[in-house]
Design a protein around this motif. Structure first.
Motif, PDB file in Angstrom:
ATOM      1  N   LEU A   1       0.805  -1.226   0.000  1.00  0.00           N
ATOM      2  CA  LEU A   1       0.000   0.000   0.000  1.00  0.00           C
ATOM      3  C   LEU A   1       0.837   1.274   0.000  1.00  0.00           C
ATOM      4  CD1 LEU A   1      -2.822  -1.054   2.467  1.00  0.00           C
ATOM      5  CD2 LEU A   1      -2.980  -0.836  -0.012  1.00  0.00           C
ATOM      6  N   ASN A   2       2.145   1.150   0.134  1.00  0.00           N
ATOM      7  CA  ASN A   2       3.008   2.322   0.136  1.00  0.00           C
ATOM      8  C   ASN A   2       3.010   2.974  -1.247  1.00  0.00           C
ATOM      9  OD1 ASN A   2       4.787   4.256   0.960  1.00  0.00           O
ATOM     10  ND2 ASN A   2       6.585   2.952   0.794  1.00  0.00           N
ATOM     11  N   GLY A   3       2.832   4.263  -1.282  1.00  0.00           N
ATOM     12  CA  GLY A   3       2.872   5.008  -2.535  1.00  0.00           C
ATOM     13  C   GLY A   3       1.567   5.017  -3.302  1.00  0.00           C
ATOM     14  N   THR A   4       0.491   4.482  -2.721  1.00  0.00           N
ATOM     15  CA  THR A   4      -0.797   4.493  -3.425  1.00  0.00           C
ATOM     16  C   THR A   4      -1.503   5.833  -3.301  1.00  0.00           C
ATOM     17  OG1 THR A   4      -1.963   3.617  -1.497  1.00  0.00           O
ATOM     18  CG2 THR A   4      -1.151   2.006  -3.122  1.00  0.00           C
ATOM     19  N   GLY A   5      -1.137   6.621  -2.307  1.00  0.00           N
ATOM     20  CA  GLY A   5      -1.784   7.914  -2.109  1.00  0.00           C
ATOM     21  C   GLY A   5      -3.114   7.818  -1.385  1.00  0.00           C
ATOM     22  N   LEU A   6      -3.476   6.634  -0.915  1.00  0.00           N
ATOM     23  CA  LEU A   6      -4.724   6.452  -0.181  1.00  0.00           C
ATOM     24  C   LEU A   6      -4.530   6.829   1.280  1.00  0.00           C
ATOM     25  CD1 LEU A   6      -5.760   2.961  -1.591  1.00  0.00           C
ATOM     26  CD2 LEU A   6      -6.667   5.189  -2.269  1.00  0.00           C
ATOM     27  N   TYR A   7      -5.600   7.381   1.864  1.00  0.00           N
ATOM     28  CA  TYR A   7      -5.577   7.752   3.273  1.00  0.00           C
ATOM     29  C   TYR A   7      -6.750   7.116   3.982  1.00  0.00           C
ATOM     30  CZ  TYR A   7      -1.881  11.086   2.479  1.00  0.00           C
ATOM     31  OH  TYR A   7      -0.675  11.644   2.171  1.00  0.00           O
ATOM     32  N   PHE A   8      -6.521   6.699   5.222  1.00  0.00           N
ATOM     33  CA  PHE A   8      -7.551   6.083   6.049  1.00  0.00           C
ATOM     34  C   PHE A   8      -7.390   6.611   7.459  1.00  0.00           C
ATOM     35  CE2 PHE A   8      -9.008   2.467   8.692  1.00  0.00           C
ATOM     36  CZ  PHE A   8     -10.327   2.451   8.272  1.00  0.00           C
ATOM     37  N   LEU A   9      -8.440   7.199   8.008  1.00  0.00           N
ATOM     38  CA  LEU A   9      -8.407   7.821   9.337  1.00  0.00           C
ATOM     39  C   LEU A   9      -7.361   8.929   9.436  1.00  0.00           C
ATOM     40  CD1 LEU A   9      -8.759   4.650  11.604  1.00  0.00           C
ATOM     41  CD2 LEU A   9     -10.556   6.248  10.960  1.00  0.00           C
ATOM     42  N   GLY A  10      -7.149   9.637   8.347  1.00  0.00           N
ATOM     43  CA  GLY A  10      -6.208  10.747   8.327  1.00  0.00           C
ATOM     44  C   GLY A  10      -4.752  10.332   8.256  1.00  0.00           C
ATOM     45  N   MET A  11      -4.500   9.055   8.092  1.00  0.00           N
ATOM     46  CA  MET A  11      -3.131   8.556   7.998  1.00  0.00           C
ATOM     47  C   MET A  11      -2.986   7.817   6.674  1.00  0.00           C
ATOM     48  SD  MET A  11      -2.606   7.096  11.833  1.00  0.00           S
ATOM     49  CE  MET A  11      -4.223   6.364  11.984  1.00  0.00           C
ATOM     50  N   PRO A  12      -1.758   7.646   6.194  1.00  0.00           N
ATOM     51  CA  PRO A  12      -1.584   6.859   4.969  1.00  0.00           C
ATOM     52  C   PRO A  12      -2.166   5.462   5.141  1.00  0.00           C
ATOM     53  CG  PRO A  12       0.469   7.929   5.592  1.00  0.00           C
ATOM     54  CD  PRO A  12      -0.493   8.163   6.711  1.00  0.00           C
ATOM     55  N   ALA A  13      -2.739   4.921   4.077  1.00  0.00           N
ATOM     56  CA  ALA A  13      -3.401   3.624   4.146  1.00  0.00           C
ATOM     57  C   ALA A  13      -2.440   2.516   4.557  1.00  0.00           C
ATOM     58  CB  ALA A  13      -4.050   3.291   2.804  1.00  0.00           C
ATOM     59  N   TRP A  14      -1.182   2.590   4.099  1.00  0.00           N
ATOM     60  CA  TRP A  14      -0.241   1.528   4.448  1.00  0.00           C
ATOM     61  C   TRP A  14      -0.038   1.441   5.952  1.00  0.00           C
ATOM     62  CZ3 TRP A  14       4.145   2.560   7.168  1.00  0.00           C
ATOM     63  CH2 TRP A  14       4.613   3.872   7.170  1.00  0.00           C
ATOM     64  N   PHE A  15       0.000   2.597   6.623  1.00  0.00           N
ATOM     65  CA  PHE A  15       0.202   2.616   8.064  1.00  0.00           C
ATOM     66  C   PHE A  15      -1.034   2.106   8.797  1.00  0.00           C
ATOM     67  CE2 PHE A  15      -0.174   4.697  12.179  1.00  0.00           C
ATOM     68  CZ  PHE A  15       1.014   4.309  12.771  1.00  0.00           C
ATOM     69  N   SER A  16      -2.202   2.613   8.393  1.00  0.00           N
ATOM     70  CA  SER A  16      -3.445   2.223   9.064  1.00  0.00           C
ATOM     71  C   SER A  16      -3.730   0.741   8.906  1.00  0.00           C
ATOM     72  CB  SER A  16      -4.619   3.026   8.503  1.00  0.00           C
ATOM     73  OG  SER A  16      -4.415   4.395   8.694  1.00  0.00           O
ATOM     74  N   VAL A  17      -3.640   0.253   7.681  1.00  0.00           N
ATOM     75  CA  VAL A  17      -3.969  -1.153   7.422  1.00  0.00           C
ATOM     76  C   VAL A  17      -2.955  -2.084   8.074  1.00  0.00           C
ATOM     77  CG1 VAL A  17      -4.216  -2.888   5.608  1.00  0.00           C
ATOM     78  CG2 VAL A  17      -5.233  -0.636   5.313  1.00  0.00           C
ATOM     79  N   SER A  18      -1.677  -1.761   7.974  1.00  0.00           N
ATOM     80  CA  SER A  18      -0.673  -2.658   8.558  1.00  0.00           C
ATOM     81  C   SER A  18      -0.744  -2.656  10.078  1.00  0.00           C
ATOM     82  CB  SER A  18       0.730  -2.300   8.080  1.00  0.00           C
ATOM     83  OG  SER A  18       1.158  -1.077   8.611  1.00  0.00           O
ATOM     84  N   THR A  19      -0.922  -1.507  10.690  1.00  0.00           N
ATOM     85  CA  THR A  19      -0.945  -1.428  12.150  1.00  0.00           C
ATOM     86  C   THR A  19      -2.227  -2.009  12.729  1.00  0.00           C
ATOM     87  OG1 THR A  19       0.438   0.541  12.068  1.00  0.00           O
ATOM     88  CG2 THR A  19      -0.734   0.123  14.113  1.00  0.00           C
ATOM     89  N   PHE A  20      -3.369  -1.505  12.270  1.00  0.00           N
ATOM     90  CA  PHE A  20      -4.630  -1.987  12.827  1.00  0.00           C
ATOM     91  C   PHE A  20      -4.902  -3.434  12.422  1.00  0.00           C
ATOM     92  CE2 PHE A  20      -5.638   2.702  12.601  1.00  0.00           C
ATOM     93  CZ  PHE A  20      -5.386   2.905  13.945  1.00  0.00           C
ATOM     94  N   GLY A  21      -4.498  -3.819  11.233  1.00  0.00           N
ATOM     95  CA  GLY A  21      -4.648  -5.208  10.809  1.00  0.00           C
ATOM     96  C   GLY A  21      -3.819  -6.152  11.649  1.00  0.00           C
ATOM     97  N   THR A  22      -2.603  -5.739  11.987  1.00  0.00           N
ATOM     98  CA  THR A  22      -1.747  -6.565  12.831  1.00  0.00           C
ATOM     99  C   THR A  22      -2.339  -6.721  14.225  1.00  0.00           C
ATOM    100  OG1 THR A  22       0.206  -5.847  11.605  1.00  0.00           O
ATOM    101  CG2 THR A  22       0.580  -6.812  13.773  1.00  0.00           C
ATOM    102  N   ILE A  23      -2.910  -5.653  14.757  1.00  0.00           N
ATOM    103  CA  ILE A  23      -3.546  -5.729  16.078  1.00  0.00           C
ATOM    104  C   ILE A  23      -4.716  -6.700  16.040  1.00  0.00           C
ATOM    105  CG2 ILE A  23      -4.895  -4.438  17.775  1.00  0.00           C
ATOM    106  CD1 ILE A  23      -3.102  -1.995  17.067  1.00  0.00           C
ATOM    107  N   ILE A  24      -5.543  -6.602  15.028  1.00  0.00           N
ATOM    108  CA  ILE A  24      -6.697  -7.491  14.909  1.00  0.00           C
ATOM    109  C   ILE A  24      -6.255  -8.936  14.705  1.00  0.00           C
ATOM    110  CG2 ILE A  24      -8.680  -8.063  13.436  1.00  0.00           C
ATOM    111  CD1 ILE A  24      -8.975  -4.985  13.018  1.00  0.00           C
TER     112      ILE A  24
END
Length: 88
Positions: free
Chosen positions: A38-61
């Motif tokens: 997801l790095n470099g896609t330009g997508l944002y989720f919850l005000g953060m880059p998508a790569w950070f949100s998906v990797s962090t919250f996905g890992t927690i889940i």
């Protein structure tokens, strides 16, 4: 609490170690793969880059689901001390 022989205790400990390492490996693969994909896609989720949100919250889940599975299906309650065997 289950009564196990020394060999059964060792076998159960190895089973628990393998299960835990598999969950850790799955979480690491998810975290790294989603961050790179997801790095470099330009997508944002919850005000953060998508790569950070998906990797962090996905890992927690994933880790919570993995721990739940390990506690339900892999781990058992037993005494690891040999004191009881020595008294008999």
């Amino acid at each position: 609490m289950e009564k196990l022989t020394r060999q059964e205790k060792h076998k159960q400990c190895m089973r628990e170690i393998r299960g835990t390492l598999i969950v850790v490996l799955i979480c690491c693969i998810w975290h790294i793969a989603s961050a790179f994909l997801l790095n470099g896609t330009g997508l944002y989720f919850l005000g953060m880059p998508a790569w950070f949100s998906v990797s962090t919250f996905g890992t927690i889940i994933l880790s919570l689901i993995g721990v739940w599975y390990l506690l339900r299906h892999v781990f058992i309650n037993f005494e690891y001390d040999d004191e009881e065997e020595e008294e008999e």
